[in-house]
Design a protein around this motif. Structure first.
Motif, PDB file in Angstrom:
ATOM      1  N   ARG A  74      37.005  44.830  44.190  1.00 27.61           N
ATOM      2  CA  ARG A  74      36.087  45.826  44.740  1.00 27.61           C
ATOM      3  C   ARG A  74      36.319  47.231  44.177  1.00 27.61           C
ATOM      4  O   ARG A  74      36.574  48.187  44.926  1.00 27.61           O
ATOM      5  N   GLU A 118      34.302  33.853  47.128  1.00 26.47           N
ATOM      6  CA  GLU A 118      33.212  34.747  47.516  1.00 26.47           C
ATOM      7  C   GLU A 118      32.599  35.456  46.305  1.00 26.47           C
ATOM      8  O   GLU A 118      31.381  35.520  46.140  1.00 26.47           O
ATOM      9  N   VAL A 119      33.464  35.959  45.426  1.00 23.61           N
ATOM     10  CA  VAL A 119      32.955  36.727  44.293  1.00 23.61           C
ATOM     11  C   VAL A 119      32.274  35.808  43.266  1.00 23.61           C
ATOM     12  O   VAL A 119      31.297  36.186  42.629  1.00 23.61           O
ATOM     13  N   VAL A 173      36.301  41.659  41.390  1.00 21.70           N
ATOM     14  CA  VAL A 173      36.973  40.915  42.466  1.00 21.70           C
ATOM     15  C   VAL A 173      37.774  41.838  43.383  1.00 21.70           C
ATOM     16  O   VAL A 173      37.873  41.606  44.586  1.00 21.70           O
ATOM     17  N   ASP A 224      28.946  35.481  44.569  1.00 21.57           N
ATOM     18  CA  ASP A 224      28.230  36.750  44.348  1.00 21.57           C
ATOM     19  C   ASP A 224      27.603  36.833  42.956  1.00 21.57           C
ATOM     20  O   ASP A 224      26.537  37.417  42.784  1.00 21.57           O
ATOM     21  N   ARG A 276      38.560  35.252  48.606  1.00 21.48           N
ATOM     22  CA  ARG A 276      37.879  36.337  47.901  1.00 21.48           C
ATOM     23  C   ARG A 276      37.358  35.849  46.539  1.00 21.48           C
ATOM     24  O   ARG A 276      36.250  36.198  46.136  1.00 21.48           O
ATOM     25  N   ALA A 315      32.796  38.579  37.471  1.00 25.34           N
ATOM     26  CA  ALA A 315      33.468  38.296  38.745  1.00 25.34           C
ATOM     27  C   ALA A 315      34.884  38.865  38.735  1.00 25.34           C
ATOM     28  O   ALA A 315      35.338  39.496  39.695  1.00 25.34           O
TER      29      ALA A 315
END
Ligand SMILES: Nc1ncnc2c1ncn2[C@@H]1O[C@H](COP(=O)(O)OP(=O)(O)O)[C@@H](O)[C@H]1O
Ligand SMILES: [Mg+2]
Length: 268
Positions: free
Chosen positions: A172, A136-137, A170, A140, A133, A166
């Motif tokens: 969400r 991924e972030v 992170v 992003d 994660r 981020a």
């Protein structure tokens, strides 16, 4: 009942001014006075106003980082009680992310970027592949996933603000709060982060509360805007209306005194 995700009523905060002499009478500063706020789910609210008008105080109260002297805050119908302690506000931390102006102050220099960004996942007890994660972030927000191994001092101001962003998203959250998150950045980096925030709104339906003294940012990102002066909201409404047809002379003066980016060039 209301459909506000964030709802404040009669919100006020006084601070005691430091005294210099022993028997000096106590003096108080009213940082925020009898303020109502409604932010609908998925919408973006901009907060503008001169320095000292109470913008940061408002933000801190909405996030439960400070307790009001008067009034109430509710998020999704649930009371925010800043006095109840960290554990009691776990639900609010889970739902919110926050970015402040100075990216360096908010990043622990001894921690790797991966630990900084991933920390909310551990702190909030969010399961899953946390390292994945984090990678991924980082991607992003336009950073390289390999940067997780490095340390904040190795990055430029713009990159550090991306790291801070981020970390803020992170886990969400459905609400992102920014207190002048773009102010310390140069124009190009600001445009990139602005684009990123627009994407997050579009893609994830993120609700946004954004303090900014940059009218271009507010115009680009916010559906509604509130104008603050001396701890009170003096004008509020749809962004286009408030910025293009301000009803209050204070707003007109404020707009004349702060940077305006050409509205025909979105993201400029
Ligand atoms: N912790 C504090 N202690 C004492 N006074 C404060 C504190 N925080 C804010 N204030 C005062 O409250 C007023 C509003 O401050 P602030 O919310 O930071 O305004 P803004 O973010 O719009 O610049 C200012 O007069 C400020 O000096
Ligand atoms: Mg402030």
């Amino acid at each position: 009942m209301s459909d506000s995700l964030i709802r404040a009523r009669g919100l006020g905060r006084r601070f005691r001014q430091p005294t210099t002499r022993l028997f000096e009478p106590k003096k108080w500063t009213t940082a925020l006075d009898d303020t109502d706020i409604d932010v609908a789910a998925g919408s973006a609210m901009g907060v503008i106003g001169e320095s000292g008008s109470g913008k940061s105080t408002l933000i801190r109260l909405l996030l439960g980082l400070d307790a009001p002297t008067t009034g109430t805050v509710e998020v999704d119908g649930r009371a925010v009680d800043a006095r109840a302690g960290a554990r009691a506000l776990h639900w609010l931390r889970r739902r919110t992310g926050v970015v402040f102006q100075d990216p360096y102050a908010s990043l622990d220099p001894r921690m790797s970027v991966g630990r900084i960004v991933g920390e909310p996942l551990w702190a909030l007890g969010i399961d899953g592949d946390r390292r994945a994660r984090v990678r991924e972030v980082l991607t992003d927000v336009g950073l390289d996933a390999a940067m997780a191994e490095r340390f904040p001092h190795e990055f430029s101001g713009g990159q550090r603000q991306r790291i801070a962003l981020a970390r803020a998203i992170v886990h969400r959250p459905d609400i992102l709060v920014g207190d002048e998150p773009l102010s310390a950045l140069d124009v190009t980096v600001r445009a990139q982060i602005l684009e990123l925030l627009r994407d997050l709104r579009r893609r994830d339906g993120l609700t946004l509360v954004l303090v900014s003294h940059d009218i271009g940012v507010v115009q680009n990102l916010c559906d509604d805007v509130v104008v603050m002066k001396d701890g009170r909201i003096v004008e509020e409404g749809p962004t286009e209306k408030v910025l293009l047809q301000p009803q209050v002379s204070y707003t007109r003066r404020l707009l004349a005194s702060i940077p305006v980016i050409d509205p025909t060039r979105p993201g400029a």
